[in-house]
Write an enzyme that holds these catalytic residues in place. Structure first.
Site, PDB file in Angstrom:
ATOM      1  N   HIS A   1      -9.659   1.320   4.719  1.00 26.91           N
ATOM      2  CA  HIS A   1      -8.197   1.577   5.587  1.00 26.91           C
ATOM      3  C   HIS A   1      -8.417   2.213   6.742  1.00 26.91           C
ATOM      4  O   HIS A   1      -9.229   3.348   6.649  1.00 26.91           O
ATOM      5  CB  HIS A   1      -7.263   2.002   4.618  1.00 26.91           C
ATOM      6  CG  HIS A   1      -5.730   1.935   5.104  1.00 26.91           C
ATOM      7  ND1 HIS A   1      -5.318   2.761   6.087  1.00 26.91           N
ATOM      8  CD2 HIS A   1      -4.837   1.168   5.016  1.00 26.91           C
ATOM      9  CE1 HIS A   1      -4.177   2.461   6.536  1.00 26.91           C
ATOM     10  NE2 HIS A   1      -3.876   1.397   6.076  1.00 26.91           N
ATOM     11  N   GLY A  58       2.914   1.904  10.845  1.00 24.12           N
ATOM     12  CA  GLY A  58       3.916   2.726  10.934  1.00 24.12           C
ATOM     13  C   GLY A  58       4.538   2.975  12.163  1.00 24.12           C
ATOM     14  O   GLY A  58       5.392   3.899  12.276  1.00 24.12           O
ATOM     15  N   GLY A  85       2.604  -1.296   4.387  1.00 27.10           N
ATOM     16  CA  GLY A  85       2.775  -0.035   4.090  1.00 27.10           C
ATOM     17  C   GLY A  85       4.407   0.773   3.642  1.00 27.10           C
ATOM     18  O   GLY A  85       4.923   0.406   2.602  1.00 27.10           O
ATOM     19  N   GLY A  86       5.078   1.084   4.554  1.00 25.04           N
ATOM     20  CA  GLY A  86       6.387   1.663   4.253  1.00 25.04           C
ATOM     21  C   GLY A  86       7.264   0.732   3.619  1.00 25.04           C
ATOM     22  O   GLY A  86       8.131   1.180   2.776  1.00 25.04           O
ATOM     23  N   GLU A 132      -6.824   4.650   8.102  1.00 20.92           N
ATOM     24  CA  GLU A 132      -6.399   6.000   7.609  1.00 20.92           C
ATOM     25  C   GLU A 132      -7.651   7.032   7.038  1.00 20.92           C
ATOM     26  O   GLU A 132      -7.997   7.998   7.298  1.00 20.92           O
ATOM     27  CB  GLU A 132      -5.214   6.083   6.787  1.00 20.92           C
ATOM     28  CG  GLU A 132      -4.095   5.772   7.479  1.00 20.92           C
ATOM     29  CD  GLU A 132      -2.689   5.357   6.983  1.00 20.92           C
ATOM     30  OE1 GLU A 132      -2.755   5.357   5.670  1.00 20.92           O
ATOM     31  OE2 GLU A 132      -1.980   4.784   7.502  1.00 20.92           O
ATOM     32  N   ASN A 134       0.833  -1.157  -0.016  1.00 21.67           N
ATOM     33  CA  ASN A 134      -0.149   0.032   0.103  1.00 21.67           C
ATOM     34  C   ASN A 134       0.995   1.288   0.014  1.00 21.67           C
ATOM     35  O   ASN A 134       1.428   1.607   0.944  1.00 21.67           O
ATOM     36  CB  ASN A 134      -0.797   0.078   1.409  1.00 21.67           C
ATOM     37  CG  ASN A 134      -1.855   1.197   1.356  1.00 21.67           C
ATOM     38  OD1 ASN A 134      -1.609   2.167   0.442  1.00 21.67           O
ATOM     39  ND2 ASN A 134      -2.371   1.182   2.558  1.00 21.67           N
ATOM     40  N   TRP A 135       0.983   1.936  -1.177  1.00 23.44           N
ATOM     41  CA  TRP A 135       1.709   3.042  -1.192  1.00 23.44           C
ATOM     42  C   TRP A 135       1.200   4.379  -0.587  1.00 23.44           C
ATOM     43  O   TRP A 135       2.060   5.460  -0.532  1.00 23.44           O
ATOM     44  CB  TRP A 135       2.345   3.195  -2.715  1.00 23.44           C
ATOM     45  CG  TRP A 135       3.299   2.248  -3.406  1.00 23.44           C
ATOM     46  CD1 TRP A 135       3.807   1.021  -2.661  1.00 23.44           C
ATOM     47  CD2 TRP A 135       4.362   2.749  -4.207  1.00 23.44           C
ATOM     48  NE1 TRP A 135       4.815   0.861  -3.432  1.00 23.44           N
ATOM     49  CE2 TRP A 135       5.257   1.518  -4.259  1.00 23.44           C
ATOM     50  CE3 TRP A 135       4.544   3.692  -5.301  1.00 23.44           C
ATOM     51  CZ2 TRP A 135       6.388   1.685  -5.210  1.00 23.44           C
ATOM     52  CZ3 TRP A 135       5.505   3.668  -5.789  1.00 23.44           C
ATOM     53  CH2 TRP A 135       6.390   2.739  -6.139  1.00 23.44           C
ATOM     54  N   LYS A 136      -0.006   4.260  -0.221  1.00 25.30           N
ATOM     55  CA  LYS A 136      -0.727   5.312   0.439  1.00 25.30           C
ATOM     56  C   LYS A 136      -0.381   6.573  -0.474  1.00 25.30           C
ATOM     57  O   LYS A 136      -0.330   6.505  -1.667  1.00 25.30           O
ATOM     58  CB  LYS A 136       0.018   5.538   1.959  1.00 25.30           C
ATOM     59  CG  LYS A 136      -0.196   4.310   2.551  1.00 25.30           C
ATOM     60  CD  LYS A 136      -0.033   4.299   4.347  1.00 25.30           C
ATOM     61  CE  LYS A 136      -0.046   3.146   4.899  1.00 25.30           C
ATOM     62  NZ  LYS A 136      -0.097   3.070   6.133  1.00 25.30           N
ATOM     63  N   GLU A 150      -5.307  -4.781  10.378  1.00 25.04           N
ATOM     64  CA  GLU A 150      -4.343  -3.904  10.724  1.00 25.04           C
ATOM     65  C   GLU A 150      -4.731  -3.264  11.945  1.00 25.04           C
ATOM     66  O   GLU A 150      -5.501  -2.306  12.018  1.00 25.04           O
ATOM     67  CB  GLU A 150      -4.324  -2.858   9.654  1.00 25.04           C
ATOM     68  CG  GLU A 150      -3.859  -3.579   8.056  1.00 25.04           C
ATOM     69  CD  GLU A 150      -3.397  -2.538   7.336  1.00 25.04           C
ATOM     70  OE1 GLU A 150      -2.345  -2.710   6.670  1.00 25.04           O
ATOM     71  OE2 GLU A 150      -3.985  -1.352   7.209  1.00 25.04           O
ATOM     72  N   SER A 180       3.270  -2.294  10.250  1.00 24.50           N
ATOM     73  CA  SER A 180       4.845  -2.802  10.507  1.00 24.50           C
ATOM     74  C   SER A 180       5.295  -3.731  10.016  1.00 24.50           C
ATOM     75  O   SER A 180       6.475  -4.692  10.866  1.00 24.50           O
ATOM     76  CB  SER A 180       5.034  -2.426  12.008  1.00 24.50           C
ATOM     77  OG  SER A 180       4.925  -1.173  12.360  1.00 24.50           O
TER      78      SER A 180
HETATM   79  P1  13P Z   1       3.007   0.041   7.554  1.00 26.78           P
HETATM   80  O1  13P Z   1       3.571  -1.184   7.015  1.00 26.78           O
HETATM   81  O2  13P Z   1       3.851   1.347   7.107  1.00 26.78           O
HETATM   82  O3  13P Z   1       3.077   0.035   9.075  1.00 26.78           O
HETATM   83  O4  13P Z   1       1.542   0.351   7.071  1.00 26.78           O
HETATM   84  C1  13P Z   1       0.730  -0.560   7.170  1.00 26.78           C
HETATM   85  C2  13P Z   1      -0.536  -0.247   6.292  1.00 26.78           C
HETATM   86  O5  13P Z   1      -1.344   0.662   6.855  1.00 26.78           O
HETATM   87  C3  13P Z   1      -0.712  -1.074   5.285  1.00 26.78           C
HETATM   88  O6  13P Z   1      -2.105  -0.587   4.573  1.00 26.78           O
END
Ligand code: 13P
Length: 250
Positions: A93, A170, A230-231, A95, A10-12, A164, A209
């Protein structure tokens, strides 16, 4: 039998046209691991370029509007996303549930809209730290799942859940293997209650994470059928060790 693992990035809100090379690197390296499904959910504006750059590799979006079309300024429908070349999308998600105040009903409508036009779905659920510390994590996430699930999974499009925990996103913090196992087993029971046997085929991803260094331990947990990353999905060098761990876990 274990389900084929899905590792989705997920590149957000990260990525410009200059990052297409990184997507190509990930798509190319993923060919070594046919036993794993790999996908990248990129910003909407990059979907078409990414899909053209990596034919046959799964490019996804990060959200869709529930309506097919209409007066919804700034929104993108599932049909538009498919038309641009996406084969899946994330919905719900945390967020978006937080910042855009998306309700379970809206998430459900988005999932149904995506599935009905053949777009695969990764539907996210997860608890806050407060809820976890109060001992209510499983009950709360079960209720969120029940209220967000699409009515039916009929059709060809792939449907997956991502658990999640919000406090793990993160933050570098990850639940224990026992905590992940407890939650994924509970989610599996709810999916079977909702969809009978087909609920056993829905992949349940863990997200929060995930890194090359902890992926093997996470993939060893029962009912963990992949990861939403994510990251660590932004660079092939960080992402591919996670895909390799999924391949090794079988
Ligand atoms: P991280 O892997 O950066 O913690 O993010 C997880 C996430 O929200 C994937 O959708």
């Amino acid at each position: 039998m274990a389900l084929k693992k899905l590792v989705a990035g997920n590149w957000k809100m990260h990525g410009l046209s200059s990052d297409i090379g990184e997507i190509q690197a990930i798509a190319e390296a993923s060919r070594q691991y046919p036993q794993v499904d790999v996908a990248l959910c990129v910003p909407t504006i990059l979907i078409e370029r990414a899909a053209r750059a990596v034919p046959g590799f799964a490019i996804g979006g990060q959200d869709v509007h529930h309506a097919e079309k209409g007066a919804h300024t700034g929104c993108v429908s599932a049909h538009m996303m498919r038309d641009a070349g996406a084969v899946l999308t994330i919905v719900g998600h945390s967020e978006r549930r937080e910042a855009q105040r998306e309700s379970n009903d809206q998430v459900k409508a988005k999932a149904e809209a995506a599935l009905s036009c053949g777009l695969g779905v990764i539907l996210c659920v997860g608890e806050t730290l407060e809820v976890r510390e109060a001992g209510d994590a499983v009950a709360s996430v079960e209720a969120q799942l029940d209220a967000s699930l699409p009515r039916t999974l009929a059709g060809e499009a792939d449907f997956a859940i991502a658990y999640e925990p919000i406090w793990a996103i993160g933050s570098g913090k990850v639940p224990t293997a026992a905590e992940i196992g407890e939650m994924h087993a509970a989610l599996r029971r709810r999916l079977i209650a909702a969809y009978d046997d087909s609920g056993g085929d829905v992949r349940i991803l863990y997200g929060g994470s995930v890194k090359g260094s902890n992926a093997a331990e996470i993939f060893a947990v029962a009912n963990v059928d992949g990861a939403l990353v994510g990251g660590a999905s932004l660079k092939a060098a960080d992402f591919m060790p996670i895909v390799a761990a999924a391949a090794a876990a079988g």
